[in-house]
Write an enzyme that holds these catalytic residues in place. Structure first.
Site, PDB file in Angstrom:
ATOM      1  N   ARG A  36       3.900 -40.186 -30.783  1.00  0.00           N
ATOM      2  CA  ARG A  36       3.613 -41.629 -30.733  1.00  0.00           C
ATOM      3  C   ARG A  36       2.893 -42.048 -29.459  1.00  0.00           C
ATOM      4  O   ARG A  36       2.417 -43.162 -29.338  1.00  0.00           O
ATOM      5  CB  ARG A  36       4.909 -42.419 -30.877  1.00  0.00           C
ATOM      6  CG  ARG A  36       5.850 -42.274 -29.715  1.00  0.00           C
ATOM      7  CD  ARG A  36       7.134 -43.066 -29.920  1.00  0.00           C
ATOM      8  NE  ARG A  36       8.039 -42.847 -28.816  1.00  0.00           N
ATOM      9  CZ  ARG A  36       9.313 -43.202 -28.825  1.00  0.00           C
ATOM     10  NH1 ARG A  36       9.818 -43.779 -29.888  1.00  0.00           N
ATOM     11  NH2 ARG A  36      10.063 -42.976 -27.781  1.00  0.00           N
ATOM     12  N   LEU A  39       0.196 -36.344 -26.146  1.00  0.00           N
ATOM     13  CA  LEU A  39       0.454 -34.912 -26.374  1.00  0.00           C
ATOM     14  C   LEU A  39       0.907 -34.315 -25.037  1.00  0.00           C
ATOM     15  O   LEU A  39       0.341 -34.629 -23.991  1.00  0.00           O
ATOM     16  CB  LEU A  39      -0.817 -34.216 -26.864  1.00  0.00           C
ATOM     17  CG  LEU A  39      -1.368 -34.703 -28.212  1.00  0.00           C
ATOM     18  CD1 LEU A  39      -2.657 -33.968 -28.566  1.00  0.00           C
ATOM     19  CD2 LEU A  39      -0.334 -34.524 -29.328  1.00  0.00           C
ATOM     20  N   LYS A  52       4.625 -33.093  -9.599  1.00  0.00           N
ATOM     21  CA  LYS A  52       4.238 -31.961  -8.745  1.00  0.00           C
ATOM     22  C   LYS A  52       2.874 -32.198  -8.104  1.00  0.00           C
ATOM     23  O   LYS A  52       2.615 -31.780  -6.977  1.00  0.00           O
ATOM     24  CB  LYS A  52       4.234 -30.640  -9.529  1.00  0.00           C
ATOM     25  CG  LYS A  52       5.552 -29.913  -9.464  1.00  0.00           C
ATOM     26  CD  LYS A  52       6.642 -30.487 -10.343  1.00  0.00           C
ATOM     27  CE  LYS A  52       7.697 -31.321  -9.767  1.00  0.00           C
ATOM     28  NZ  LYS A  52       8.683 -31.784 -10.751  1.00  0.00           N
ATOM     29  N   GLY A 180      20.449 -42.404  -6.804  1.00  0.00           N
ATOM     30  CA  GLY A 180      20.639 -41.117  -7.499  1.00  0.00           C
ATOM     31  C   GLY A 180      19.882 -40.006  -6.793  1.00  0.00           C
ATOM     32  O   GLY A 180      18.696 -40.147  -6.492  1.00  0.00           O
ATOM     33  N   SER A 181      20.598 -38.912  -6.519  1.00  0.00           N
ATOM     34  CA  SER A 181      19.960 -37.803  -5.785  1.00  0.00           C
ATOM     35  C   SER A 181      19.909 -36.534  -6.619  1.00  0.00           C
ATOM     36  O   SER A 181      19.999 -35.430  -6.103  1.00  0.00           O
ATOM     37  CB  SER A 181      20.694 -37.537  -4.473  1.00  0.00           C
ATOM     38  OG  SER A 181      21.909 -36.860  -4.735  1.00  0.00           O
ATOM     39  N   ILE A 184      15.142 -35.769 -10.051  1.00  0.00           N
ATOM     40  CA  ILE A 184      14.099 -36.799 -10.134  1.00  0.00           C
ATOM     41  C   ILE A 184      14.163 -37.721  -8.913  1.00  0.00           C
ATOM     42  O   ILE A 184      13.148 -37.972  -8.257  1.00  0.00           O
ATOM     43  CB  ILE A 184      14.232 -37.604 -11.454  1.00  0.00           C
ATOM     44  CG1 ILE A 184      13.930 -36.679 -12.653  1.00  0.00           C
ATOM     45  CG2 ILE A 184      13.291 -38.801 -11.467  1.00  0.00           C
ATOM     46  CD1 ILE A 184      14.141 -37.322 -14.022  1.00  0.00           C
ATOM     47  N   ALA A 268      17.173 -43.769 -10.411  1.00  0.00           N
ATOM     48  CA  ALA A 268      17.089 -42.413 -10.987  1.00  0.00           C
ATOM     49  C   ALA A 268      18.505 -41.950 -11.302  1.00  0.00           C
ATOM     50  O   ALA A 268      19.032 -41.018 -10.698  1.00  0.00           O
ATOM     51  CB  ALA A 268      16.404 -41.474 -10.003  1.00  0.00           C
ATOM     52  N   HIS A 443       6.490  -6.056   1.208  1.00  0.00           N
ATOM     53  CA  HIS A 443       6.530  -6.646   2.543  1.00  0.00           C
ATOM     54  C   HIS A 443       5.124  -7.029   2.974  1.00  0.00           C
ATOM     55  O   HIS A 443       4.184  -6.270   2.715  1.00  0.00           O
ATOM     56  CB  HIS A 443       7.084  -5.615   3.533  1.00  0.00           C
ATOM     57  CG  HIS A 443       7.057  -6.108   4.953  1.00  0.00           C
ATOM     58  ND1 HIS A 443       7.980  -7.009   5.435  1.00  0.00           N
ATOM     59  CD2 HIS A 443       6.203  -5.842   5.977  1.00  0.00           C
ATOM     60  CE1 HIS A 443       7.705  -7.265   6.709  1.00  0.00           C
ATOM     61  NE2 HIS A 443       6.642  -6.572   7.052  1.00  0.00           N
TER      62      HIS A 443
HETATM   63  C1  LIG Z   1       9.988 -37.551 -13.228  1.00  0.00           C
HETATM   64  C2  LIG Z   1      10.413 -36.309 -13.971  1.00  0.00           C
HETATM   65  C3  LIG Z   1      10.207 -35.060 -13.412  1.00  0.00           C
HETATM   66  C4  LIG Z   1      10.572 -33.914 -14.108  1.00  0.00           C
HETATM   67  N1  LIG Z   1      10.357 -32.700 -13.541  1.00  0.00           N
HETATM   68  C5  LIG Z   1      10.711 -31.585 -14.207  1.00  0.00           C
HETATM   69  C6  LIG Z   1      10.458 -30.308 -13.655  1.00  0.00           C
HETATM   70  O1  LIG Z   1       9.908 -30.174 -12.568  1.00  0.00           O
HETATM   71  N2  LIG Z   1      10.825 -29.220 -14.379  1.00  0.00           N
HETATM   72  C7  LIG Z   1      11.435 -29.328 -15.594  1.00  0.00           C
HETATM   73  O2  LIG Z   1      11.739 -28.312 -16.221  1.00  0.00           O
HETATM   74  N3  LIG Z   1      11.702 -30.534 -16.130  1.00  0.00           N
HETATM   75  C8  LIG Z   1      11.346 -31.654 -15.470  1.00  0.00           C
HETATM   76  N4  LIG Z   1      11.576 -32.870 -16.043  1.00  0.00           N
HETATM   77  C9  LIG Z   1      12.237 -32.913 -17.357  1.00  0.00           C
HETATM   78  C10 LIG Z   1      11.237 -32.630 -18.482  1.00  0.00           C
HETATM   79  O3  LIG Z   1      10.167 -33.538 -18.410  1.00  0.00           O
HETATM   80  C11 LIG Z   1      11.918 -32.685 -19.811  1.00  0.00           C
HETATM   81  O4  LIG Z   1      13.035 -31.823 -19.823  1.00  0.00           O
HETATM   82  C12 LIG Z   1      10.990 -32.280 -20.947  1.00  0.00           C
HETATM   83  O5  LIG Z   1       9.863 -33.113 -20.995  1.00  0.00           O
HETATM   84  C13 LIG Z   1      11.718 -32.315 -22.286  1.00  0.00           C
HETATM   85  O6  LIG Z   1      10.843 -31.931 -23.290  1.00  0.00           O
HETATM   86  P1  LIG Z   1      11.011 -32.453 -24.784  1.00  0.00           P
HETATM   87  O7  LIG Z   1       9.928 -31.782 -25.570  1.00  0.00           O
HETATM   88  O8  LIG Z   1      12.406 -32.296 -25.206  1.00  0.00           O
HETATM   89  O9  LIG Z   1      10.758 -34.020 -24.724  1.00  0.00           O
HETATM   90  P2  LIG Z   1       9.589 -34.937 -24.110  1.00  0.00           P
HETATM   91  O10 LIG Z   1       8.759 -34.247 -23.119  1.00  0.00           O
HETATM   92  O11 LIG Z   1      10.297 -36.193 -23.695  1.00  0.00           O
HETATM   93  O12 LIG Z   1       8.697 -35.240 -25.360  1.00  0.00           O
HETATM   94  C14 LIG Z   1       9.153 -35.987 -26.463  1.00  0.00           C
HETATM   95  C15 LIG Z   1       7.964 -36.625 -27.123  1.00  0.00           C
HETATM   96  O13 LIG Z   1       8.398 -37.210 -28.352  1.00  0.00           O
HETATM   97  C16 LIG Z   1       7.690 -38.397 -28.573  1.00  0.00           C
HETATM   98  N5  LIG Z   1       8.459 -39.212 -29.499  1.00  0.00           N
HETATM   99  C17 LIG Z   1       9.696 -39.735 -29.327  1.00  0.00           C
HETATM  100  N6  LIG Z   1      10.101 -40.366 -30.435  1.00  0.00           N
HETATM  101  C18 LIG Z   1       9.104 -40.253 -31.339  1.00  0.00           C
HETATM  102  C19 LIG Z   1       8.934 -40.691 -32.669  1.00  0.00           C
HETATM  103  N7  LIG Z   1       9.876 -41.374 -33.305  1.00  0.00           N
HETATM  104  N8  LIG Z   1       7.775 -40.399 -33.298  1.00  0.00           N
HETATM  105  C20 LIG Z   1       6.798 -39.686 -32.679  1.00  0.00           C
HETATM  106  N9  LIG Z   1       6.919 -39.248 -31.405  1.00  0.00           N
HETATM  107  C21 LIG Z   1       8.051 -39.516 -30.763  1.00  0.00           C
HETATM  108  C22 LIG Z   1       7.578 -38.988 -27.175  1.00  0.00           C
HETATM  109  O14 LIG Z   1       6.488 -39.904 -27.109  1.00  0.00           O
HETATM  110  C23 LIG Z   1       7.359 -37.760 -26.329  1.00  0.00           C
HETATM  111  O15 LIG Z   1       5.980 -37.511 -26.124  1.00  0.00           O
HETATM  112  C24 LIG Z   1      11.188 -34.030 -15.375  1.00  0.00           C
HETATM  113  C25 LIG Z   1      11.405 -35.289 -15.944  1.00  0.00           C
HETATM  114  C26 LIG Z   1      11.015 -36.403 -15.260  1.00  0.00           C
HETATM  115  C27 LIG Z   1      11.241 -37.748 -15.894  1.00  0.00           C
END
Ligand SMILES: Cc1cc2nc3c(=O)[nH]c(=O)nc-3n(C[C@H](O)[C@H](O)[C@H](O)COP(=O)(O)OP(=O)(O)OC[C@H]3O[C@@H](n4cnc5c(N)ncnc54)[C@H](O)[C@@H]3O)c2cc1C
Length: 464
Positions: A36, A39, A52, A180-181, A184, A268, A443
């Site tokens: 939605r 990608l 990052k 929150g620490s 994030i 956070a 090394h």
């Molecule tokens: C600020 C921040 C920093 C982060 N840093 C790290 C990191 O360094 N390393 C790490 O491993 N993780 C990190 N994370 C966590 C990581 O982003 C998530 O664990 C990961 O994105 C989860 O992947 P996912 O595919 O489950 O969901 P998401 O990446 O959340 O993707 C879900 C997708 O589904 C779509 N969607 C939802 N509902 C619908 C619907 N009904 N119809 C169509 N599409 C829909 C959304 O638009 C979204 O694009 C971070 C998160 C945040 C917020």
């Protein structure tokens, strides 16, 4: 019009969903992925990658200030926050384009729109051209998560931000409160603090980075304080009074309420799964708080319905989501599938200094009844770390004293987010202390400290 039929429909194109779709297509399945927004999901667009990119800018900025130490000169050091953010957004855009290309290359059908699951095997998608009806024997929920909003601490995008606002800041924080620490919160605290914001971090638990080993939290805290951050542990933000150009925070700390003004607050305080509006309740999907309940193979208990990644609960990490995505596609295609072992998934935090860990902390291992052997090695004892000008850090290993199994590894310092994978492979291959001690490490590398930490656990350390 008849509903389009697929072998597998994936809802959400984050690192869980798009990876699952690609794997399914590689295995010969006819796959559709529905998204939605962007990608690449949160990870590529609003999470892992853009943070990052920001942190890289602040790291370079920090190093420029240290030029003299390296025999270099740099004058008029400054930054343009808009340009820093523009670079970060550009990196995300590039990655999003990469995912689009990969999905096309693998012949995955991409539908941009909002999906619901009106019945078993059915998906309805609202696109800007109308509603599309689809069917599939297998549906994978990969809808991810969003920032948790606590009552009174809700982000408003003005003075109080969620991670989304913090990634495209409407103004530059001068006096910043981070609530929150966890990973994030501390990454944003690190970024803005390095850029000069007067930063306070409030943590409800008794230490920063509360899921990490206690020694690592303590070490990291010392570094944060040295960098000028104010850390309030065992403290709670009770209330935020918002006005045009400031927020007054009521912070319960040390048994009293302290009021302090900030120009910016980043909330956070965790994330919640995107479980609403999909039709899951009507399908009888079990939801625990904000996450779909699954078995170890990500099955929801409803035939042909899977949930992966953040919507399926902790650990909320991109690599966990991707691994589950591959596993589910394998399962659907009738291949042998390997369930995820949560205790073998590394967690990385890209604050300065970096933090990385896998497996049990010392406290957890003891709580589980293990008799442990502990190894520790400081960065100061490593030639490469000193040559890099990064002598602050440590690597800690936790072994089962009886069997020599590596129960956990915990690191703080430069580049540890790259190092941790060495131990992850060790755990995956079920290595013992003996294997690790007999391994030759190149090394000069930071990885030698991984060796020394293991040697220390068995009283054989050389450089300490
Ligand atoms: C600020 C921040 C920093 C982060 N840093 C790290 C990191 O360094 N390393 C790490 O491993 N993780 C990190 N994370 C966590 C990581 O982003 C998530 O664990 C990961 O994105 C989860 O992947 P996912 O595919 O489950 O969901 P998401 O990446 O959340 O993707 C879900 C997708 O589904 C779509 N969607 C939802 N509902 C619908 C619907 N009904 N119809 C169509 N599409 C829909 C959304 O638009 C979204 O694009 C971070 C998160 C945040 C917020």
């Amino acid at each position: 019009m008849a509903a389009k039929n697929f072998d597998m429909i994936v809802i959400g194109a984050g690192p869980g969903g798009y990876v699952s779709a690609i794997r399914g297509a590689q295995l010969g399945l006819n796959v559709a992925v529905i998204e939605r927004e962007n990608l690449g999901g949160i990870c590529l667009n609003w999470g892992c990658i853009p943070t990052k990119a920001l942190l890289r800018s602040s790291e370079v900025f920090h190093l420029m200030h240290r030029a003299k130490e390296f025999g270099l000169s740099a004058e008029g050091i400054g930054y343009d926050l808009d340009a820093v953010v523009k670079r970060s957004r550009g990196v995300s855009k590039q990655m999003e384009g990469g995912v689009k290309h990969l999905l096309k290359k693998n012949k995955v059908t991409v539908i941009m729109g909002e999906a619901t699951v009106p019945a078993k095997g059915k998906v309805s998608v609202k696109t800007d051209k109308g509603t599309e009806e689809l069917t599939a024997m297998n549906i994978v929920l990969a809808t991810g998560a969003r920032a948790r909003n606590l009552p009174g601490l809700e982000a408003d995008g003005d003075r109080v931000w969620s991670y989304r606002h913090a990634l495209v800041p409407p103004h530059q924080p001068k006096k910043l409160l981070v609530i929150g620490s966890g990973a994030i919160g501390i990454e944003f605290a690190s970024f803005y603090n390095t850029l000069g914001a007067d930063t306070t971090v409030v943590e409800v638990m008794d230490r920063v980075l509360p899921v990490e080993d206690a020694d690592i939290s303590a070490f990291a805290k010392k570094q944060f304080v040295k960098q000028g951050m104010k850390i309030l542990e065992k403290s709670v933000v009770k209330q935020l009074d918002r006005s045009k150009d400031k927020v007054t925070a009521h912070i319960e700390t040390g048994g009293k309420i302290v009021k302090e003004d900030f120009d910016t607050v980043i909330s956070a305080v965790g994330i919640v799964g995107n479980v609403e509006g999909l039709g899951l309740e009507a399908l009888g999907v079990k939801i625990d708080r904000t996450h779909v309940v699954t078995d170890e193979f990500c099955r929801t208990g409803i035939d042909g319905l899977y949930a992966i990644g953040d919507i399926a609960g902790a650990p909320w990490l991109a690599h966990k989501a991707s691994h589950e995505g591959v596993m589910v596609a394998d399962l659907i295609a009738g291949k042998h599938a390997h369930p995820v072992k949560p205790e073998s998934i590394a967690g990385c935090t890209y604050c300065h200094p970096q933090v990385a860990s896998v497996g049990y902390t010392e406290a957890k291992a003891k709580e589980l009844g293990y008799t442990v052997k502990i190894g520790k090695f400081p960065f100061i004892g490593n030639g490469k770390a000193v040559a890099l000008g990064e002598p602050e850090g440590m690597i800690k290993t936790v072994f089962d004293a009886k069997t020599g199994e590596l129960l956990g590894a915990h690191m703080v310092g430069a580049e540890v987010t790259e190092l941790i994978q060495g131990y992850v492979i060790g755990r995956q291959l079920e290595t013992t202390e003996e294997d690790l001690m007999n391994t030759v490490f190149p090394h000069p590398t930071l990885s030698e400290m991984m060796h020394e930490s293991v040697l220390d656990a068995y009283d054989r350390v050389i450089h300490m």
